[in-house]
Design a protein around this motif. Structure first.
Motif, short mmCIF file in Angstrom:
data_model
loop_
_atom_site.label_atom_id
_atom_site.label_comp_id
_atom_site.label_asym_id
_atom_site.label_seq_id
_atom_site.Cartn_x
_atom_site.Cartn_y
_atom_site.Cartn_z
N VAL A 67 0.85 -1.20 0.00
CA VAL A 67 0.00 0.00 0.00
C VAL A 67 0.88 1.24 0.00
N VAL A 68 0.50 2.26 -0.76
CA VAL A 68 1.32 3.47 -0.89
C VAL A 68 0.48 4.71 -0.60
N THR A 69 1.19 5.80 -0.34
CA THR A 69 0.58 7.12 -0.26
C THR A 69 0.82 7.82 -1.59
N SER A 78 -4.45 7.36 -1.27
CA SER A 78 -3.77 6.08 -1.11
C SER A 78 -3.91 5.28 -2.40
N GLY A 79 -3.16 4.20 -2.47
CA GLY A 79 -3.23 3.29 -3.60
C GLY A 79 -2.57 1.98 -3.22
N GLY A 200 -8.71 5.48 -2.34
CA GLY A 200 -7.82 4.70 -3.19
C GLY A 200 -7.16 3.55 -2.48
N GLY A 201 -7.26 3.51 -1.16
CA GLY A 201 -6.66 2.42 -0.40
C GLY A 201 -7.49 1.14 -0.52
N PRO A 202 -6.89 -0.01 -0.24
CA PRO A 202 -7.62 -1.27 -0.41
C PRO A 202 -8.51 -1.63 0.77
N LEU A 203 -9.62 -2.26 0.45
CA LEU A 203 -10.45 -2.94 1.44
C LEU A 203 -10.05 -4.40 1.38
#
Length: 373
Positions: A67-69, A78-79, A200-203
């Motif tokens: 995971v990245v910023t 996020s991504g 944008g971050g993962p669930l």
């Protein structure tokens, strides 16, 4: 008030938020970033033994490495790595208006990423980082059949707090609504707290570590209700962009091709975003210069500057635009870090700006705001 009016997408503002850069975890020493965890082991005879189920802690540690910023011209989000081409999935509203973004990994290494695909109606985008090529991506649960009560993890950088994990359950299914310019359909409703910067971050499935969706919106800041786009509904489009990157990106905010008004602004929202960017970098001269003559006539530069000296970073929500006959109205919810004698507090405001041309230059003509309780 309609339900949709209470919804917010979770990109941070132009300056993102205050960033806390923690030291890299010692467990990463000597390990390639985003390296895949071993899922099997051999016994003394060389036979492959079935891997033991991962613990919650192991799933979190493995997921965080992927995971990245993401920092763009419009803010912070996020991504996560989804293939071995160095491609990251994120929300379109995180990278809207930017071709190049800054990507920061768990060990705080920074890379330049290129936006190679972005939706105009679906809130999804793909960012390519060549340096991350061949690294192991997060596994995707493409055939996942969600049920209320499934345990989940939400990863990202809420309010700039990188490497944050929140826990919860899928609390609802098939939620749909519109937040201009995007249409959100068949979303997972989640109880894991998410806010600006989580976009944008993962669930992640808390039992398998597989990605179930992309965290994208919240009902309100205080509700504790978030929404995630199912991975199954956007993965085909993402793979098309990875196979054939867009040669020219559409202007998502305006709903058309890239175009600015000749003054460097795609539309009136950009000048408001730049105003807050200037404040957050301490460039009060530039911020003051964006105000119209009538506003400047009511406050001197010295008073304007002194009014912000006890204000830290200001996080922006979604900038909304309404065109008028003589200009435009831009509205945005912000959260300001305010330093008081009793300590630092975070106060949210609903801001409304009148934007128009003055002597051929786009200016912020008037502004007013009220506290959000």
């Amino acid at each position: 008030m309609s339900a949709a009016a209470c919804l917010i997408i979770l990109g941070s503002g132009t300056a993102g938020a205050y960033l806390i850069h923690q030291s890299a975890e010692s467990s990463l020493d000597g390990q390639p970033l985003l390296a895949a965890a071993k899922t099997s082991a051999q016994d003394d005879k060389g036979a492959v033994k079935a891997a033991a189920p991962k613990t919650r802690k192991a799933i979190i540690e493995d997921s965080q490495k992927r995971v990245v910023t993401i920092e763009s011209g419009d803010g912070l989000g996020s991504g996560f790595l989804y293939n071995k081409q160095g491609d990251l999935l994120t929300n379109a509203h995180v990278v809207s208006g930017s071709r190049e973004v800054t990507v920061r990994t768990l060990n705080h290494k920074e890379y330049k990423g290129q936006v190679i695909g972005i939706g105009t109606e679906t809130d999804v985008a793909v960012v390519r980082v060549p340096e991350l090529k061949e690294l192991e991506p997060l596994p995707l649960a493409e055939g996942y059949k969600a049920e209320a009560g499934d345990e989940i993890l939400a990863l990202g950088s809420p309010l700039g707090l990188e490497n944050t994990v929140t826990t919860g359950i899928i609390s609802g299914l098939n939620r749909s609504f519109d937040i201009d310019p995007y249409t959100y359909s068949n979303l997972y409703q989640i109880s894991a707290p998410i806010t600006h910067g989580n976009s944008g971050g993962p669930l992640v499935n808390a039992e398998t570590g597989e990605v179930l969706g992309i965290n994208s919106a919240a009902a309100t800041e205080e509700s504790g209700i978030g929404f995630s786009i199912p991975i199954s509904s956007i993965i085909a489009q993402a793979r098309e962009w990875s196979a054939q990157p867009m040669s020219k990106l559409p202007d998502v905010s305006a709903g058309g091709e890239d175009d600015d008004g000749g003054d460097g602004y795609a539309d009136e929202r950009d000048i408001v975003a730049y105003f807050y960017e200037s404040l957050n970098t301490g460039d009060y001269v530039s911020a003051y210069s964006l105000l119209g003559s009538e506003w400047q006539g009511k406050i001197s530069y010295e008073d304007f500057r002194s009014g912000y000296l006890k204000t830290g970073y200001i996080t922006l929500g979604t900038l909304s635009l309404k065109k008028l006959e003589d200009g435009a109205q831009v509205t945005v919810d912000i959260t300001a870090e305010e330093r008081k004698d009793s300590g630092t507090v975070y106060q949210s405001y609903s801001m409304n700006y009148s934007v128009g041309y003055e002597n051929g230059e786009l200016k912020i003509l008037h502004g007013k705001g009220e506290k959000i309780k």
